[in-house]
Design a protein around this motif. Structure first.
Motif, short mmCIF file in Angstrom:
data_model
loop_
_atom_site.label_atom_id
_atom_site.label_comp_id
_atom_site.label_asym_id
_atom_site.label_seq_id
_atom_site.Cartn_x
_atom_site.Cartn_y
_atom_site.Cartn_z
N ALA A 26 0.81 -1.22 0.00
CA ALA A 26 0.00 0.00 0.00
C ALA A 26 0.84 1.27 0.00
N THR A 27 1.96 1.28 0.73
CA THR A 27 2.77 2.51 0.76
C THR A 27 3.31 2.81 -0.63
N GLU A 28 3.81 1.79 -1.32
CA GLU A 28 4.35 1.98 -2.66
C GLU A 28 3.25 2.36 -3.65
N PHE A 29 2.10 1.73 -3.51
CA PHE A 29 0.97 2.00 -4.40
C PHE A 29 0.50 3.45 -4.24
N MET A 30 0.36 3.91 -2.99
CA MET A 30 -0.04 5.29 -2.76
C MET A 30 0.99 6.28 -3.29
N ALA A 31 2.26 5.94 -3.15
CA ALA A 31 3.32 6.84 -3.62
C ALA A 31 3.27 7.05 -5.12
N GLN A 32 2.69 6.08 -5.84
CA GLN A 32 2.53 6.19 -7.29
C GLN A 32 1.18 6.78 -7.70
N GLY A 33 0.43 7.29 -6.72
CA GLY A 33 -0.87 7.87 -7.02
C GLY A 33 -1.98 6.86 -7.14
N GLY A 34 -1.75 5.63 -6.65
CA GLY A 34 -2.76 4.59 -6.75
C GLY A 34 -3.98 4.86 -5.89
N ARG A 35 -5.12 4.38 -6.33
CA ARG A 35 -6.40 4.56 -5.63
C ARG A 35 -6.80 3.23 -4.98
N PHE A 36 -7.26 3.30 -3.75
CA PHE A 36 -7.71 2.07 -3.10
C PHE A 36 -8.97 2.34 -2.30
N GLY A 37 -9.69 1.25 -2.03
CA GLY A 37 -10.82 1.28 -1.12
C GLY A 37 -10.81 0.01 -0.31
N ILE A 38 -11.74 -0.11 0.62
CA ILE A 38 -11.75 -1.28 1.50
C ILE A 38 -13.06 -2.05 1.36
N GLY A 39 -12.95 -3.37 1.55
CA GLY A 39 -14.11 -4.24 1.61
C GLY A 39 -13.95 -5.21 2.75
N THR A 40 -14.99 -5.98 3.01
CA THR A 40 -14.94 -6.94 4.11
C THR A 40 -15.01 -8.38 3.62
N ASP A 41 -15.15 -8.62 2.33
CA ASP A 41 -14.94 -9.91 1.68
C ASP A 41 -15.67 -11.05 2.38
N SER A 42 -14.98 -11.87 3.19
CA SER A 42 -15.60 -13.02 3.85
C SER A 42 -16.27 -12.63 5.17
N HIS A 43 -16.11 -11.38 5.60
CA HIS A 43 -16.83 -10.83 6.74
C HIS A 43 -16.44 -11.43 8.08
N VAL A 44 -15.14 -11.72 8.25
CA VAL A 44 -14.66 -12.00 9.60
C VAL A 44 -14.61 -10.70 10.40
N ALA A 45 -14.67 -9.58 9.72
CA ALA A 45 -14.84 -8.27 10.32
C ALA A 45 -15.91 -7.53 9.53
N THR A 46 -16.59 -6.60 10.18
CA THR A 46 -17.69 -5.90 9.50
C THR A 46 -17.65 -4.39 9.73
N SER A 47 -16.49 -3.85 10.07
CA SER A 47 -16.46 -2.43 10.40
C SER A 47 -15.39 -1.68 9.62
N VAL A 48 -15.68 -0.43 9.34
CA VAL A 48 -14.72 0.49 8.73
C VAL A 48 -13.43 0.53 9.54
N ALA A 49 -13.58 0.71 10.85
CA ALA A 49 -12.40 0.90 11.70
C ALA A 49 -11.48 -0.31 11.67
N GLU A 50 -12.03 -1.51 11.75
CA GLU A 50 -11.16 -2.68 11.80
C GLU A 50 -10.42 -2.88 10.49
N GLU A 51 -11.09 -2.70 9.36
CA GLU A 51 -10.41 -2.88 8.08
C GLU A 51 -9.28 -1.86 7.92
N LEU A 52 -9.53 -0.61 8.26
CA LEU A 52 -8.50 0.41 8.11
C LEU A 52 -7.36 0.20 9.09
N ARG A 53 -7.69 -0.22 10.30
CA ARG A 53 -6.64 -0.48 11.30
C ARG A 53 -5.74 -1.62 10.86
N VAL A 54 -6.33 -2.72 10.38
CA VAL A 54 -5.52 -3.86 9.93
C VAL A 54 -4.68 -3.47 8.71
#
Length: 457
Positions: free
Chosen positions: A309-337
């Protein structure tokens, strides 16, 4: 249509930064019609009980998998991986009816709302209940996803998934994959049938290719040249090291390189996971305009690896977050991990940040909002005029929040509190979560409990 309404926010995160004493006008369609700072406009405003931030978009969901969260943590061997986890998932699929899928997905969507998401992108490949394989066109199962979103009150981008093979080179699907399978013609017919249903439900329709291993290049080109949705295009790519090895053996190229070489990847595309990339691939994906769809809690749970992610952001890359298999269901946990993975790899702190003096929380929220909105096919997002009124009210009575200022609020939410900080959630101008509870929580929980009992008996 509902009556216009007015909200008063003591503190609110606008695109240009934090503002005080802000009045937000919401029109009959549930969109933000006006934002006024420093004074109250309109009759009888509703005062929100804490700092207000935009609800985020969850850009990758397999709703039915919430039913198996926590059930794949029994060791089969010392070499457990995604591929052994997948066997557990196949067994779950064999037990689920359309009623079960609807109950589980509705429960999940209510949890996502309570976690701070206002929109979910459903990467939907469970097209046919096992008993209906060979007789179902997939419409019934998709319609259950639409009903789940309506019941929960979450915004939905629906991505039916083209899935035809078990591996690179067009390998025949295995027994566990039978509920996922479509031909090109049957898949395109499903998209055509879904288009009016999604339009009527105000659901954004796009499509997904499951992965390079699940569709041949000719099938992918046939789908992409014929589809008429105009919506987002998502694909799993380079999630596991074995996938990279298999792709090299099949084509002589790594998955991300193959995808970028062979297809016109642009802003419509979202590369889900993209975990295993070379430095060159990282630059190329960033420059393509596509979004990297990151699901940090699931990627950690499966042992997939850490996205650069650090390298991707440095190149102007765009990202978002999902919860996929849903072992977590919150914005905060995905961003923290996500942030902690970068720290563990680099053995440094504060990795995903705009620069010296910047807030990690603010950087993550801003980036995820922009990338998630693009990946969901939304015209605009955030708390701005013309955007949908998708808002999260953080708990102003929580001492951590009450004592925080501006970006500290976001850092406290993500790194200290998690979902307990989420008090109220509004989607399209309607409150769907109040004081931490979904408005239909009792009915949703009851339906979910019955479905889970049936599935696991």
């Amino acid at each position: 249509m509902k009556a216009p309404q007015t909200l008063f926010c003591e503190r609110v995160l606008l695109p240009e930064g934090w503002a005080s004493n802000v009045t937000i006008g919401i029109d009959q369609s549930g969109s933000i019609a006006s934002i006024e700072c420093g004074k109250v406009h309109g009759p009888d405003p509703t005062t929100l009980a804490g700092p207000v931030v935009p609800a985020l978009q969850n850009l990758h969901s397999h709703g039915f998998q919430r039913a198996m969260a926590g059930l794949a943590e029994i060791a089969g061997s010392t070499n457990d991986s995604f591929w052994t986890w997948r066997d557990t998932m196949y067994r779950l699929v064999g037990q689920m009816s359309p009623d079960d899928v609807e109950a589980v997905t509705t429960k999940l969507y209510s949890e996502l709302l309570k976690g701070g998401f206002g929109q979910v992108v459903e990467f939907h490949y469970f097209h046919h209940a096992l008993a209906e394989v060979g007789r179902s066109d997939g419409f019934e199962m998709s319609s259950r996803i639409l009903r789940s979103a309506e019941t929960a009150g979450i915004g939905l981008t629906h991505l039916p998934v083209f899935y035809a093979h078990a591996g690179f080179g067009g390998l025949a699907p295995n027994e566990g994959q039978r509920p996922f399978i479509h031909s090109v013609d049957s898949f395109l017919a499903l998209l055509d049938r879904l288009a009016p249903a999604c339009a009527a439900a105000e659901v954004r329709l796009g499509l997904a290719i499951h992965s390079l291993r699940a569709a041949t290049p000719d099938e992918m080109r046939a789908v992409l040249s014929s589809e008429q949705t105009g919506g987002p295009i998502h694909i799993h790519v380079a999630e596991q090291e074995r996938e990279v090895e298999d792709c090299l053996a099949w084509s002589g190229r790594r998955p991300v390189s193959y995808l970028l070489d062979e297809f016109a990847v642009d802003e419509r595309w979202c590369a889900i996971h993209a975990t295993h990339m070379t430095a060159e691939e990282t630059v190329r994906l960033a420059k393509s305009g596509a979004v990297a769809g990151l699901c940090p809690a699931t990627e950690a749970n499966l042992g997939d690896g850490i996205f650069p992610a650090t390298e991707f952001m440095a190149q102007g890359g765009r990202f978002g977050i999902g919860t996929d298999s849903h072992v977590a269901t919150s914005v905060a946990e995905e961003l923290r991990v996500l942030e902690y993975g970068q720290r563990l790899r680099d053995r440094r702190r504060n990795r995903l940040v705009s620069g010296p003096g910047g807030s990690v929380g603010c950087t993550l929220i801003d980036a995820s909002l922009a990338g998630g909105s693009q990946a969901a096919g939304l015209r605009t997002s955030g708390i701005r005029v013309g955007a949908r009124a998708d808002l999260v009210v953080l708990d102003g009575a929580n001492p951590f929040i009450a004592a925080a200022k501006d970006d500290q609020i976001l850092d406290r939410w993500i790194f200290a509190l998690g979902s307990e900080a989420v008090r109220d959630v509004m989607v399209r101008g309607n409150f769907v979560v109040r004081e931490g509870r979904h408005l239909a929580e009792e009915r949703i929980d009851s339906d979910f409990a019955r479905a889970l009992k049936r599935i696991l008996q």
